[in-house]
Scaffold this active site. Structure first.
Site, PDB file in Angstrom:
ATOM      1  CG  ASP A 174     -10.739  -2.189   3.928  1.00 20.90           C
ATOM      2  OD1 ASP A 174     -11.726  -2.216   3.181  1.00 20.90           O
ATOM      3  OD2 ASP A 174      -9.746  -1.464   3.729  1.00 20.90           O
ATOM      4  CG  HIS A 195      -9.726  -8.869   8.251  1.00 20.15           C
ATOM      5  ND1 HIS A 195      -9.770  -7.546   7.841  1.00 20.15           N
ATOM      6  CD2 HIS A 195     -10.950  -9.107   8.815  1.00 20.15           C
ATOM      7  CE1 HIS A 195     -10.933  -7.019   8.140  1.00 20.15           C
ATOM      8  NE2 HIS A 195     -11.682  -7.945   8.727  1.00 20.15           N
TER       9      HIS A 195
END
Length: 540
Positions: free
Chosen positions: A514, A510
């Protein structure tokens, strides 16, 4: 007193020590000196004057004799066969590996080895590696036992090599082995009949042949280039047991023996119907009624003890990799894919692949679909540095495939998938699977991966939470394919049909990926799988 002729360029004295004793009494222990003439004729001439000196002189004459021999020995060049012991250091096998575990020795102390002969097999965090000799000589010492941990840069074995002064020449053979008796281990001493010629096989097969005393040169290999496989050895042993009627039948060491039907309990639980029938029958007259039903015999309980083992080899590598991977902030994304159409096309693909001797499954299609999707979303085929200051977009799609092997979890990768056809991907996957089953994957097969797929569905399960490899930013897990009822065309008013449904689970870093990018990647992957004809549009 006679003297040695000065026209002889060299007088060779076969001594067993490193230097000549200057004591005349030590010289009198030898009965002859051999020499070669200046014409270099290989004819040995015995000096007749020396035996007359082979009488111990009085102590008062020691200085006279000693002085004379010192004067004559100035013209003599002597050489002795004194092997030099070389420490064979464990070299760096790459990928920053500092330690390995010794899995098997192919030599023992006293064995004669030549250059490029295999001496041992070691297991690193990445793969199993066979170490070969760089010298010709005799094994003087093994510094480690099997399952010991060896360190890079430390001595692995000691080898006696020929010595010429203070230097040694790797690759030269011992020219005067007859002068020094060496106790070499024979084939009979080892208790195993070893072939004189080289047999192409793996260390695991050699170990199996040693345990069963099988001469590998007599086994017909069915592998590539005549390689002897484990099945070949087992078939050879089975045939040998069938020919000898008096010999016991062969039991595979890899399968537990079946229980003896004579000694095994017939039934653990009673037959309910039989019990009801027996209760209706009255006991014969004069017989005492049973006081109660006896309990069925239970299976024996094996009492064991706790044991502690050192975490090493592939298990230790997994611990290190997972510890590093859990420093990555993961996020997951899951979806469901209808592979009904692909299941129909796979039948034809499997038939065509079989004509080339290629085993075909769904996995090559999943790998190729992932590669096509990575072309549109290259951020998923990247890596970041430790502090996430830089991101490197990888040009090659080296897609790893998680495999459950006898050594544990391994992730070899298929290099440059973006430039391969589906058949070429399947062929390379076959090769990696065969090597993984034999524990023969190389370091090159296990390194430089850029993206990973785990086929957890081959074992069982639908959804998973895969852990990202620390050198990558994304990973996928494929669940098992199930036949379940679905509305045709996803129309609630349509007919209910049997559909082949597969679940897929993704994990991404992350810090650089995204959720929307991961979802779009998954949608393209899903479209390719559900509509196989699109492969032709995106294929390069």
């Amino acid at each position: 007193m006679p003297s040695v002729s000065t026209t002889l360029p060299m007088l060779r004295v076969p001594m067993l020590t490193h230097h000549l004793n200057k004591s005349l009494h030590s010289w009198c222990k030898y009965s002859s000196i051999q020499c070669w003439s200046s014409s270099h004729i290989a004819r040995k001439r015995s000096l007749s004057w020396l035996p007359s000196l082979m009488v111990k002189p009085p102590a008062s004459q020691y200085p006279v004799y000693h002085s004379y021999f010192e004067h004559q020995l100035q013209k003599i060049h002597t050489s002795a066969i004194n092997p030099k012991v070389v420490e064979f250091l464990l070299a760096d096998i790459g990928e920053g590996i500092q330690e390995v575990v010794v899995k098997e020795w192919f030599v023992s102390e006293g064995d004669k080895v030549a250059q490029f002969d295999n001496i041992c097999e070691v297991q690193s965090d990445k793969a199993s590696v066979t170490i070969s000799s760089r010298y010709d000589g005799i094994v003087a010492k093994l510094h480690y036992q099997v399952d010991d941990t060896a360190y890079v840069g430390k001595p692995l074995i000691s080898i006696e090599v020929p010595k010429d002064g203070d230097s040694y020449a790797p690759g030269t053979e011992l020219s005067e082995m007859a002068a020094i008796p060496v106790a070499l281990e024979t084939k009979e001493d080892r208790g195993v009949s070893l072939p004189s010629n080289k047999v192409l096989t793996t260390p695991a097969v050699r170990r199996l042949s040693k345990e069963n005393k099988v001469d590998l040169s007599e086994v017909q290999g069915t592998g590539k280039d005549g390689r002897v496989l484990k099945e070949d050895v087992l078939n050879y042993i089975a045939k040998g047991a069938g020919k000898a009627s008096s010999s016991p039948s062969f039991e595979s060491p890899f399968e537990p023996p079946l229980p003896d039907p004579v000694t095994a309990p017939a039934k653990v639980f009673p037959d309910i119907k039989a019990s009801a029938h027996e209760e209706k029958q009255a006991p014969p007259s004069g017989a005492a009624a049973p006081s109660g039903r006896e309990l069925p015999s239970s299976l024996p309980v094996v009492q064991g003890k706790d044991r502690t083992e050192v975490v090493k080899g592939f298990q230790k590598a997994m611990a290190k990799a997972m510890t590093a991977s859990l420093q990555i902030p993961h996020f997951g994304y899951c979806d469901e894919i209808d592979v009904t159409a692909l299941a129909e096309h796979k039948k034809l693909m499997k038939h065509v692949a079989g004509q080339y001797g290629i085993r075909f499954s769904y996995m090559p299609l999943f790998i190729k679909a992932a590669s096509i999707a990575l072309t549109h979303y290259p951020v998923l085929n990247a890596s970041v540095d430790k502090n996430c200051d830089n991101i490197t977009y990888k040009a090659s799609h080296n897609i790893g495939v998680a495999m459950d092997t006898p050594q544990g979890l391994l992730v070899p990768n298929i290099k440059a998938v973006q430039g391969r056809t589906v058949l070429e991907v399947a062929l390379e996957l076959n090769r990696l699977q065969e090597l993984g089953a034999r524990g023969a994957l190389s370091t090159a097969d296990l390194t430089h991966g850029t993206f990973t797929l785990s086929n957890i569905g081959s074992v069982g399960g639908t959804y998973a939470k895969p852990v990202i490899v620390s050198t990558e930013v994304a990973i996928g897990a494929i669940g098992k394919i199930q036949v379940v009822p679905r509305f045709e065309g996803n129309n609630p008013k349509g007919a209910v049909v049997a559909a082949h449904i597969m679940q897929v689970s993704w994990s991404a870093d992350h810090r650089v990926v995204d959720g929307a990018t991961m979802a779009r990647f998954s949608n393209l992957f899903k479209k390719l799988i559900e509509q196989p004809v699109l492969f032709a549009l995106y294929m390069k």
